[in-house]
Write a protein that holds these residues in place. Structure first.
Motif, PDB file in Angstrom:
ATOM      1  N   UNK A   1       4.319  26.086 -22.753  1.00 44.66           N
ATOM      2  CA  UNK A   1       5.149  25.351 -22.401  1.00 44.66           C
ATOM      3  C   UNK A   1       4.762  24.246 -20.962  1.00 44.66           C
ATOM      4  N   UNK A   2       4.037  24.361 -20.508  1.00 42.22           N
ATOM      5  CA  UNK A   2       2.814  24.190 -19.576  1.00 42.22           C
ATOM      6  C   UNK A   2       2.113  23.233 -20.651  1.00 42.22           C
ATOM      7  N   UNK A   3       1.726  23.408 -21.435  1.00 37.50           N
ATOM      8  CA  UNK A   3       0.271  23.122 -21.743  1.00 37.50           C
ATOM      9  C   UNK A   3       1.137  21.619 -22.906  1.00 37.50           C
ATOM     10  N   UNK A   4       1.999  22.270 -24.044  1.00 37.53           N
ATOM     11  CA  UNK A   4       2.632  21.686 -25.502  1.00 37.53           C
ATOM     12  C   UNK A   4       2.383  20.379 -24.939  1.00 37.53           C
ATOM     13  N   UNK A   5       2.681  19.502 -23.525  1.00 40.23           N
ATOM     14  CA  UNK A   5       3.176  17.797 -23.648  1.00 40.23           C
ATOM     15  C   UNK A   5       1.978  17.051 -22.882  1.00 40.23           C
TER      16      UNK A   5
ATOM     17  N   UNK B   1      -8.537  25.381 -28.474  1.00 42.25           N
ATOM     18  CA  UNK B   1      -9.304  27.006 -27.160  1.00 42.25           C
ATOM     19  C   UNK B   1      -8.225  27.853 -26.685  1.00 42.25           C
ATOM     20  N   UNK B   2      -7.872  27.067 -26.073  1.00 38.52           N
ATOM     21  CA  UNK B   2      -6.656  28.080 -24.809  1.00 38.52           C
ATOM     22  C   UNK B   2      -5.734  28.315 -25.905  1.00 38.52           C
ATOM     23  N   UNK B   3      -4.788  27.556 -26.728  1.00 45.11           N
ATOM     24  CA  UNK B   3      -3.619  27.350 -27.043  1.00 45.11           C
ATOM     25  C   UNK B   3      -4.074  28.915 -28.083  1.00 45.11           C
ATOM     26  N   UNK B   4      -5.247  28.723 -28.570  1.00 49.33           N
ATOM     27  CA  UNK B   4      -5.862  29.540 -29.868  1.00 49.33           C
ATOM     28  C   UNK B   4      -5.570  31.473 -28.837  1.00 49.33           C
TER      29      UNK B   4
END
Length: 271
Positions: free
Chosen positions: A131-135, A144-147
């Protein structure tokens, strides 16, 4: 390790400690400041803010501004929040450009280990980081981090169990196993909690670490293995060198799967 972080943090006025060192300060004890070999010290990662920090031995400096609201004074050390620290720790594993696919897979798995051990310590969470990363647009190595995040687990008990899980999924072509389920016999008696279990096959995979080397522990493990087999479970264990040998985990799991006898199962699983 703490002394190294304290010494480097003393250089900060507007910047902050990030990555593994900040996560340690937030309570993730897995981060001991050493590389996976258990000997090589990792450099302390710092966000420079507006400080004029010179990189040097024992430190890596990221030239990035830090909002005052993103810095917390914790135990006398200026650290970023857990989400930013998780981002920087995961990005530490990004391989160099031109690296082969196998190296990328290994890097993603190691980033997943760091994330999993942090979540297992109840520092941050997968949903919280996502949630912190998405926006946030333009975040370097966000994909890479999401994977790596997709490969992480939130109930990790040890880094080697996570590495074994990743090898199981990458190499064996078997079903996704349960992690640390409670196994009982048909009378309800407790049998054990294997690291990984394919319920349909009745296949147990476990990591045998240094803690298992004593004579007393070895005897207890032998009894435990016998208890698993008594209820129809096929058992295969791995050591550290196995997990560093490409393809070996998958090969041994497939061989063990061929020995499984589902018609002899006499157990139930409680998750």
């Amino acid at each position: 390790m703490e002394q190294r972080v304290l010494e480097q943090s003393a250089r900060l006025e507007t910047g902050a400690v990030t990555g593994w060192a900040a996560l340690r300060w937030w309570g993730a004890a897995f981060f001991d400041g050493l590389a996976p070999d258990g000997r090589t010290p990792l450099p302390v990662p710092l966000l420079a803010g507006t400080d004029r920090l010179r990189p040097g031995a024992g430190v890596v400096v990221q030239r990035a501004r830090v909002a005052p609201a993103d810095v917390v004074l914790r135990g006398g050390v200026r650290v970023v929040g857990a989400q930013r620290a998780l981002l920087d720790e995961a990005r530490r594993h990004v391989p160099a450009p031109g690296t082969g696919l196998d190296a990328w897979e290994e890097a993603l798995d190691e980033a997943a280990v760091s994330l999993s051990m942090t979540f297992g310590a109840r520092v941050g969470s997968a949903d919280g980081l996502r949630d912190w990363l998405e926006p946030r647009r333009g975040v370097r190595h966000k994909g890479f981090v999401l994977a790596a995040l997709a490969r992480s687990v939130d109930d990790a008990r040890s880094p080697m169990e996570v590495r074994l899980l990743r090898r199981w999924l990458r190499e064996s072509e078997l079903a996704v196993p349960l992690r640390n389920p409670v196994v009982r016999d048909l009378d309800g008696a407790f049998v054990g909690m294997p690291d990984l279990l394919d319920v349909e096959l009745g296949l147990v995979g476990e990591f045998d670490g240094e803690v298992h080397r004593s004579r007393a522990r070895h005897t207890a493990d032998a009894r435990r293995h016998a208890a698993f087999r008594a209820v129809g479970l096929e058992y295969v264990e791995f050591v550290g060198t196995d997990l560093r040998t490409p393809g070996l985990v998958g090969r041994r799991l497939r061989e063990a799967a061929g020995r499984c006898r589902p018609e002899l199962h006499r157990f139930v699983v409680v998750q």
